[in-house]
Write an enzyme that holds these catalytic residues in place. Sequence first.
Site, PDB file in Angstrom:
ATOM      1  N   ASP A   1       0.859  -1.167   0.000  1.00  0.00           N
ATOM      2  CA  ASP A   1       0.000   0.000   0.000  1.00  0.00           C
ATOM      3  C   ASP A   1       0.909   1.234   0.000  1.00  0.00           C
ATOM      4  O   ASP A   1       2.102   1.134   0.290  1.00  0.00           O
ATOM      5  CB  ASP A   1      -0.897  -0.031   1.243  1.00  0.00           C
ATOM      6  CG  ASP A   1      -1.819   1.162   1.313  1.00  0.00           C
ATOM      7  OD1 ASP A   1      -2.427   1.519   0.290  1.00  0.00           O
ATOM      8  OD2 ASP A   1      -1.922   1.753   2.405  1.00  0.00           O
ATOM      9  N   ARG A   2       0.360   2.395  -0.318  1.00  0.00           N
ATOM     10  CA  ARG A   2       1.170   3.604  -0.383  1.00  0.00           C
ATOM     11  C   ARG A   2       1.154   4.370   0.941  1.00  0.00           C
ATOM     12  O   ARG A   2       2.129   4.372   1.676  1.00  0.00           O
ATOM     13  CB  ARG A   2       0.660   4.499  -1.529  1.00  0.00           C
ATOM     14  CG  ARG A   2       1.592   5.645  -1.855  1.00  0.00           C
ATOM     15  CD  ARG A   2       0.958   6.637  -2.791  1.00  0.00           C
ATOM     16  NE  ARG A   2       0.155   7.584  -2.018  1.00  0.00           N
ATOM     17  CZ  ARG A   2      -0.406   8.667  -2.520  1.00  0.00           C
ATOM     18  NH1 ARG A   2      -0.309   8.949  -3.800  1.00  0.00           N
ATOM     19  NH2 ARG A   2      -1.113   9.468  -1.750  1.00  0.00           N
ATOM     20  N   ASP A   3       0.033   5.011   1.248  1.00  0.00           N
ATOM     21  CA  ASP A   3      -0.050   5.900   2.409  1.00  0.00           C
ATOM     22  C   ASP A   3       0.027   5.113   3.715  1.00  0.00           C
ATOM     23  O   ASP A   3      -0.728   4.180   3.932  1.00  0.00           O
ATOM     24  CB  ASP A   3      -1.351   6.711   2.354  1.00  0.00           C
ATOM     25  CG  ASP A   3      -1.471   7.506   1.060  1.00  0.00           C
ATOM     26  OD1 ASP A   3      -0.484   8.163   0.685  1.00  0.00           O
ATOM     27  OD2 ASP A   3      -2.540   7.453   0.427  1.00  0.00           O
TER      28      ASP A   3
ATOM     29  N   THR B   1      -2.655   1.040  -4.632  1.00  0.00           N
ATOM     30  CA  THR B   1      -3.202   2.108  -3.807  1.00  0.00           C
ATOM     31  C   THR B   1      -4.573   2.582  -4.283  1.00  0.00           C
ATOM     32  O   THR B   1      -4.783   2.795  -5.476  1.00  0.00           O
ATOM     33  CB  THR B   1      -2.216   3.303  -3.746  1.00  0.00           C
ATOM     34  OG1 THR B   1      -2.764   4.351  -2.948  1.00  0.00           O
ATOM     35  CG2 THR B   1      -1.864   3.842  -5.117  1.00  0.00           C
ATOM     36  N   ASN B   2      -5.490   2.721  -3.335  1.00  0.00           N
ATOM     37  CA  ASN B   2      -6.778   3.363  -3.598  1.00  0.00           C
ATOM     38  C   ASN B   2      -6.552   4.874  -3.514  1.00  0.00           C
ATOM     39  O   ASN B   2      -5.977   5.356  -2.538  1.00  0.00           O
ATOM     40  CB  ASN B   2      -7.810   2.993  -2.524  1.00  0.00           C
ATOM     41  CG  ASN B   2      -8.248   1.556  -2.567  1.00  0.00           C
ATOM     42  OD1 ASN B   2      -8.100   0.865  -3.566  1.00  0.00           O
ATOM     43  ND2 ASN B   2      -8.808   1.085  -1.459  1.00  0.00           N
ATOM     44  N   GLN B   3      -7.010   5.605  -4.514  1.00  0.00           N
ATOM     45  CA  GLN B   3      -6.926   7.066  -4.491  1.00  0.00           C
ATOM     46  C   GLN B   3      -8.284   7.667  -4.884  1.00  0.00           C
ATOM     47  O   GLN B   3      -8.418   8.362  -5.891  1.00  0.00           O
ATOM     48  CB  GLN B   3      -5.802   7.554  -5.413  1.00  0.00           C
ATOM     49  CG  GLN B   3      -4.421   7.156  -4.954  1.00  0.00           C
ATOM     50  CD  GLN B   3      -4.043   7.759  -3.608  1.00  0.00           C
ATOM     51  OE1 GLN B   3      -4.343   8.907  -3.312  1.00  0.00           O
ATOM     52  NE2 GLN B   3      -3.377   6.968  -2.769  1.00  0.00           N
TER      53      GLN B   3
ATOM     54  N   CYS C   1      -6.258   2.572  -8.052  1.00  0.00           N
ATOM     55  CA  CYS C   1      -7.702   2.577  -8.247  1.00  0.00           C
ATOM     56  C   CYS C   1      -8.164   4.005  -8.006  1.00  0.00           C
ATOM     57  O   CYS C   1      -8.055   4.519  -6.889  1.00  0.00           O
ATOM     58  CB  CYS C   1      -8.410   1.611  -7.289  1.00  0.00           C
ATOM     59  SG  CYS C   1     -10.202   1.590  -7.588  1.00  0.00           S
TER      60      CYS C   1
ATOM     61  N   CYS D   1     -11.407  -2.885  -8.610  1.00  0.00           N
ATOM     62  CA  CYS D   1     -10.033  -2.601  -8.179  1.00  0.00           C
ATOM     63  C   CYS D   1      -9.938  -1.984  -6.794  1.00  0.00           C
ATOM     64  O   CYS D   1      -8.873  -1.999  -6.180  1.00  0.00           O
ATOM     65  CB  CYS D   1      -9.324  -1.699  -9.199  1.00  0.00           C
ATOM     66  SG  CYS D   1     -10.078  -0.081  -9.449  1.00  0.00           S
TER      67      CYS D   1
ATOM     68  N   LYS E   1      -9.589  -1.698  -3.198  1.00  0.00           N
ATOM     69  CA  LYS E   1      -9.331  -2.637  -2.110  1.00  0.00           C
ATOM     70  C   LYS E   1     -10.418  -2.492  -1.050  1.00  0.00           C
ATOM     71  O   LYS E   1     -10.805  -1.373  -0.749  1.00  0.00           O
ATOM     72  CB  LYS E   1      -7.958  -2.358  -1.479  1.00  0.00           C
ATOM     73  CG  LYS E   1      -6.797  -2.640  -2.386  1.00  0.00           C
ATOM     74  CD  LYS E   1      -5.446  -2.331  -1.738  1.00  0.00           C
ATOM     75  CE  LYS E   1      -5.268  -0.844  -1.536  1.00  0.00           C
ATOM     76  NZ  LYS E   1      -3.980  -0.478  -0.961  1.00  0.00           N
TER      77      LYS E   1
END
Length: 190
Positions: free
Chosen positions: A10-12, A58-60, A92, A102, A104
Amino acid sequence: MMARRAVFVDRDGVLNRSFVRNGVPYPPASLVDFEILPGVTEALLRLKDAGFMLIVATNQPDVERGTQRREVVEAMHACLLKELPIDDIKVCWELDSPQCTCYKPKPGMLLAAAEEQKIDLASSYMVGDRWRDVGAGKAAGCFTIFIDHGYAESLRETPDATCADLREAASIILRHAKCPNKPIVLEEGG
């Protein structure tokens, strides 16, 4: 062609600092606020040296909500690609909905990367700091590692391992990859 192993991250809150308000993490609002966490580069280099592909998932959704500009997020991703040994970034941009595959905890980003890069998901790992990351990893058939920052939200599934940061996650992955049937026990100092 032989299937590859990957570490999905994951990113953040995993690669870069997230901003916690009332126990809930939020992504950085601008490139000025975008800060790679200590130890991330070294952890990713250890995993890369061990032969893992490194893929961000990552979800954005703030872009779809209109509270973030896509070019700001893409600038953050350009920074990650420049500073870290990452192979790919899957994003996403959508809001969570029944039609979206997509966002998560749905595994769409991991499944797409696996198809594109010939990745063996059963030999791969998902590292994240939220229940959605654990859910996506489980749904894709990966070994899941939860970085526990003490957010005010509960896990919905039990991760395969829990740790404090990406350094510890890398140590878990490297030990597990050598002996997949041995229980994970964190050693002092990662």
